[in-house]
Design a protein around this motif. Sequence first.
Motif, PDB file in Angstrom:
ATOM      1  N   ILE A  22     -13.695   9.288  -5.156  1.00  0.00           N
ATOM      2  CA  ILE A  22     -14.224   8.701  -6.399  1.00  0.00           C
ATOM      3  C   ILE A  22     -13.994   9.650  -7.575  1.00  0.00           C
ATOM      4  O   ILE A  22     -13.556   9.245  -8.650  1.00  0.00           O
ATOM      5  N   PHE A  23     -14.243  10.927  -7.327  1.00  0.00           N
ATOM      6  CA  PHE A  23     -14.099  11.959  -8.359  1.00  0.00           C
ATOM      7  C   PHE A  23     -12.653  12.057  -8.851  1.00  0.00           C
ATOM      8  O   PHE A  23     -12.393  12.183 -10.048  1.00  0.00           O
ATOM      9  N   SER A  24     -11.686  11.964  -7.904  1.00  0.00           N
ATOM     10  CA  SER A  24     -10.260  12.087  -8.262  1.00  0.00           C
ATOM     11  C   SER A  24      -9.807  10.931  -9.153  1.00  0.00           C
ATOM     12  O   SER A  24      -8.986  11.109 -10.056  1.00  0.00           O
ATOM     13  N   THR A  25     -10.362   9.731  -8.901  1.00  0.00           N
ATOM     14  CA  THR A  25     -10.045   8.585  -9.760  1.00  0.00           C
ATOM     15  C   THR A  25     -10.552   8.837 -11.175  1.00  0.00           C
ATOM     16  O   THR A  25      -9.864   8.541 -12.152  1.00  0.00           O
ATOM     17  N   MET A  26     -11.754   9.406 -11.266  1.00  0.00           N
ATOM     18  CA  MET A  26     -12.318   9.736 -12.578  1.00  0.00           C
ATOM     19  C   MET A  26     -11.445  10.764 -13.313  1.00  0.00           C
ATOM     20  O   MET A  26     -11.250  10.663 -14.522  1.00  0.00           O
ATOM     21  N   ILE A  27     -10.914  11.746 -12.558  1.00  0.00           N
ATOM     22  CA  ILE A  27     -10.023  12.758 -13.166  1.00  0.00           C
ATOM     23  C   ILE A  27      -8.811  12.062 -13.780  1.00  0.00           C
ATOM     24  O   ILE A  27      -8.452  12.302 -14.934  1.00  0.00           O
ATOM     25  N   SER A  28      -8.190  11.168 -12.989  1.00  0.00           N
ATOM     26  CA  SER A  28      -6.970  10.495 -13.452  1.00  0.00           C
ATOM     27  C   SER A  28      -7.198   9.639 -14.681  1.00  0.00           C
ATOM     28  O   SER A  28      -6.441   9.719 -15.643  1.00  0.00           O
ATOM     29  N   ILE A  29      -8.248   8.820 -14.635  1.00  0.00           N
ATOM     30  CA  ILE A  29      -8.400   7.848 -15.732  1.00  0.00           C
ATOM     31  C   ILE A  29      -9.002   8.470 -16.982  1.00  0.00           C
ATOM     32  O   ILE A  29      -8.952   7.882 -18.050  1.00  0.00           O
TER      33      ILE A  29
ATOM     34  N   CYS B  90      -3.136  13.234 -14.915  1.00  0.00           N
ATOM     35  CA  CYS B  90      -3.149  11.990 -14.135  1.00  0.00           C
ATOM     36  C   CYS B  90      -2.531  12.218 -12.761  1.00  0.00           C
ATOM     37  O   CYS B  90      -3.039  11.739 -11.748  1.00  0.00           O
ATOM     38  N   TRP B  91      -1.416  12.971 -12.756  1.00  0.00           N
ATOM     39  CA  TRP B  91      -0.711  13.253 -11.494  1.00  0.00           C
ATOM     40  C   TRP B  91      -1.598  14.071 -10.555  1.00  0.00           C
ATOM     41  O   TRP B  91      -1.661  13.788  -9.355  1.00  0.00           O
ATOM     42  N   ILE B  92      -2.305  15.060 -11.098  1.00  0.00           N
ATOM     43  CA  ILE B  92      -3.197  15.895 -10.278  1.00  0.00           C
ATOM     44  C   ILE B  92      -4.293  15.024  -9.649  1.00  0.00           C
ATOM     45  O   ILE B  92      -4.592  15.131  -8.456  1.00  0.00           O
ATOM     46  N   GLY B  93      -4.873  14.121 -10.455  1.00  0.00           N
ATOM     47  CA  GLY B  93      -5.897  13.205  -9.954  1.00  0.00           C
ATOM     48  C   GLY B  93      -5.383  12.345  -8.822  1.00  0.00           C
ATOM     49  O   GLY B  93      -6.066  12.148  -7.807  1.00  0.00           O
ATOM     50  N   LEU B  94      -4.152  11.841  -8.969  1.00  0.00           N
ATOM     51  CA  LEU B  94      -3.543  11.008  -7.931  1.00  0.00           C
ATOM     52  C   LEU B  94      -3.339  11.790  -6.631  1.00  0.00           C
ATOM     53  O   LEU B  94      -3.536  11.264  -5.538  1.00  0.00           O
ATOM     54  N   GLU B  95      -2.938  13.050  -6.767  1.00  0.00           N
ATOM     55  CA  GLU B  95      -2.702  13.885  -5.572  1.00  0.00           C
ATOM     56  C   GLU B  95      -4.010  14.169  -4.837  1.00  0.00           C
ATOM     57  O   GLU B  95      -4.050  14.119  -3.603  1.00  0.00           O
ATOM     58  N   ILE B  96      -5.068  14.465  -5.593  1.00  0.00           N
ATOM     59  CA  ILE B  96      -6.374  14.724  -4.961  1.00  0.00           C
ATOM     60  C   ILE B  96      -6.854  13.449  -4.256  1.00  0.00           C
ATOM     61  O   ILE B  96      -7.384  13.487  -3.146  1.00  0.00           O
ATOM     62  N   ASN B  97      -6.621  12.325  -4.916  1.00  0.00           N
ATOM     63  CA  ASN B  97      -6.987  11.029  -4.354  1.00  0.00           C
ATOM     64  C   ASN B  97      -6.300  10.806  -3.007  1.00  0.00           C
ATOM     65  O   ASN B  97      -6.928  10.390  -2.035  1.00  0.00           O
ATOM     66  N   LEU B  98      -5.013  11.105  -2.955  1.00  0.00           N
ATOM     67  CA  LEU B  98      -4.226  10.942  -1.726  1.00  0.00           C
ATOM     68  C   LEU B  98      -4.773  11.843  -0.627  1.00  0.00           C
ATOM     69  O   LEU B  98      -4.972  11.417   0.509  1.00  0.00           O
ATOM     70  N   MET B  99      -5.038  13.106  -0.982  1.00  0.00           N
ATOM     71  CA  MET B  99      -5.495  14.086   0.016  1.00  0.00           C
ATOM     72  C   MET B  99      -6.909  13.796   0.522  1.00  0.00           C
ATOM     73  O   MET B  99      -7.283  14.260   1.589  1.00  0.00           O
ATOM     74  N   SER B 100      -7.694  13.060  -0.260  1.00  0.00           N
ATOM     75  CA  SER B 100      -9.045  12.736   0.207  1.00  0.00           C
ATOM     76  C   SER B 100      -9.066  11.441   1.022  1.00  0.00           C
ATOM     77  O   SER B 100      -9.947  11.247   1.857  1.00  0.00           O
ATOM     78  N   PHE B 101      -8.088  10.561   0.794  1.00  0.00           N
ATOM     79  CA  PHE B 101      -8.080   9.280   1.517  1.00  0.00           C
ATOM     80  C   PHE B 101      -7.504   9.435   2.924  1.00  0.00           C
ATOM     81  O   PHE B 101      -7.929   8.740   3.848  1.00  0.00           O
ATOM     82  N   ILE B 102      -6.541  10.350   3.079  1.00  0.00           N
ATOM     83  CA  ILE B 102      -5.899  10.522   4.393  1.00  0.00           C
ATOM     84  C   ILE B 102      -6.891  10.926   5.497  1.00  0.00           C
ATOM     85  O   ILE B 102      -6.866  10.337   6.576  1.00  0.00           O
TER      86      ILE B 102
ATOM     87  N   LYS C 161       2.249   7.092   7.425  1.00  0.00           N
ATOM     88  CA  LYS C 161       3.012   6.155   6.569  1.00  0.00           C
ATOM     89  C   LYS C 161       2.471   6.173   5.141  1.00  0.00           C
ATOM     90  O   LYS C 161       3.234   6.171   4.175  1.00  0.00           O
ATOM     91  N   TYR C 162       1.148   6.171   5.036  1.00  0.00           N
ATOM     92  CA  TYR C 162       0.512   6.181   3.721  1.00  0.00           C
ATOM     93  C   TYR C 162       0.881   7.453   2.960  1.00  0.00           C
ATOM     94  O   TYR C 162       1.232   7.405   1.782  1.00  0.00           O
ATOM     95  N   PHE C 163       0.825   8.564   3.666  1.00  0.00           N
ATOM     96  CA  PHE C 163       1.158   9.855   3.050  1.00  0.00           C
ATOM     97  C   PHE C 163       2.594   9.861   2.537  1.00  0.00           C
ATOM     98  O   PHE C 163       2.861  10.285   1.407  1.00  0.00           O
ATOM     99  N   LEU C 164       3.528   9.371   3.353  1.00  0.00           N
ATOM    100  CA  LEU C 164       4.952   9.383   2.966  1.00  0.00           C
ATOM    101  C   LEU C 164       5.212   8.509   1.743  1.00  0.00           C
ATOM    102  O   LEU C 164       5.864   8.937   0.793  1.00  0.00           O
ATOM    103  N   THR C 165       4.688   7.291   1.760  1.00  0.00           N
ATOM    104  CA  THR C 165       4.945   6.382   0.616  1.00  0.00           C
ATOM    105  C   THR C 165       4.318   6.909  -0.669  1.00  0.00           C
ATOM    106  O   THR C 165       4.948   6.898  -1.726  1.00  0.00           O
ATOM    107  N   GLN C 166       3.073   7.394  -0.562  1.00  0.00           N
ATOM    108  CA  GLN C 166       2.406   7.911  -1.756  1.00  0.00           C
ATOM    109  C   GLN C 166       3.094   9.168  -2.279  1.00  0.00           C
ATOM    110  O   GLN C 166       3.154   9.389  -3.485  1.00  0.00           O
ATOM    111  N   SER C 167       3.628   9.989  -1.348  1.00  0.00           N
ATOM    112  CA  SER C 167       4.346  11.198  -1.762  1.00  0.00           C
ATOM    113  C   SER C 167       5.600  10.840  -2.546  1.00  0.00           C
ATOM    114  O   SER C 167       5.904  11.466  -3.566  1.00  0.00           O
ATOM    115  N   ILE C 168       6.333   9.828  -2.060  1.00  0.00           N
ATOM    116  CA  ILE C 168       7.562   9.399  -2.755  1.00  0.00           C
ATOM    117  C   ILE C 168       7.208   8.927  -4.169  1.00  0.00           C
ATOM    118  O   ILE C 168       7.863   9.302  -5.148  1.00  0.00           O
ATOM    119  N   ALA C 169       6.147   8.124  -4.274  1.00  0.00           N
ATOM    120  CA  ALA C 169       5.719   7.629  -5.593  1.00  0.00           C
ATOM    121  C   ALA C 169       5.282   8.784  -6.495  1.00  0.00           C
ATOM    122  O   ALA C 169       5.595   8.805  -7.691  1.00  0.00           O
TER     123      ALA C 169
END
Length: 333
Positions: A13-20, A28-40, A57-65
């Motif tokens: 939740i916190f990482s989404t707040m950072i991004s937006i 924004c990119w840092i927020g997205l990365e924290i979001n990815l690392m907390s969801f995995i 799979k989720y990690f790979l696709t999100q990393s490419i994006a």
Amino acid sequence: MNSNKMFFLFILIFSTMISISSNSWFGCWIGLEINLMSFIPLISKSNNLMASEAALKYFLTQSIASINFLFYIIMKMIFLKNFETNNILLMMINSSMLMKMGAAPFHFWFPNIVEGLSWFNNFILMTWQKITPMILLSYYFNKNLLIFSILLNIIIGALGGLNQTSLRKMMAFSSINNLGWMISSIMISENLWIFYLFMYSFLISTMCLFFYLTNSYFINQLFISNMKPMIKINLLINFLSLGGLPPFIGFLPKWIIINFLMMNNFYFMTFIFIMMSLIMLFFYIRIIYSSFMMNYFKMKWFKINFKNNINNIMNLLSMFSIMGIILSTMFFY
């Protein structure tokens, strides 16, 4: 709810707040990365193999994006002058955001990952994980690319769900279809998008809660389940509301979007939206039909019944769905 899970949910939740709330693309990119690392860790905590496969799979696709997005940021720093004329970089940021939320034509990872997740994780993936990419998309977008993506989302979401027997995959294609509506709502206004997301989250949460309580993952499980009639009626109401049938609350945001599209002369797009909604309703009704049949297979020892307080919650949620007609008249007249 163990402390481990609570911690990762808080970071999510916190990482989404950072991004937006960030005032630079890099933030924004840092927020997205924290979001990815907390969801995995939330995905992969289950013991089954499907969950760990989904996490990878989720990690790979999100990393490419993310790499795509970071590349865009660096290119923007280098070519700061005459950047506005460069359409390729604009399409790059849009495509990386579309890929992050699983929108067509970058949707292929989405149903596969959904299949390996629990209902709670599915709920997070289909609602909360859409917020950051959608808001970043609204800052800076290529209108033609988004219209192309909206049409693809609507069509793929409707046609992809037709031949599915897995409830999770059906909900994934339903989510892809709703993404089309969401992207078109954020092109109109951010307030409308927030309203649509709130309504969609409410309906998805009800569905995920229902499937979690009945432990249902496939259509045939609903076919043989021995549920109380009231539970079945709740299922019917919420599914039809999710499909956007007029008396229910799910129709209200769709109605507003169609109104705006008509005002801006997007007649063909509106036609596609309405036609594909019919297909969505068809496969929602197919799910309900299997549990509503009178000649279904009844097992005496297998009776699904909720505890009293959960039953009351489900009835309350369904009541809110039915009140759609009253609420919509209050909003519009």
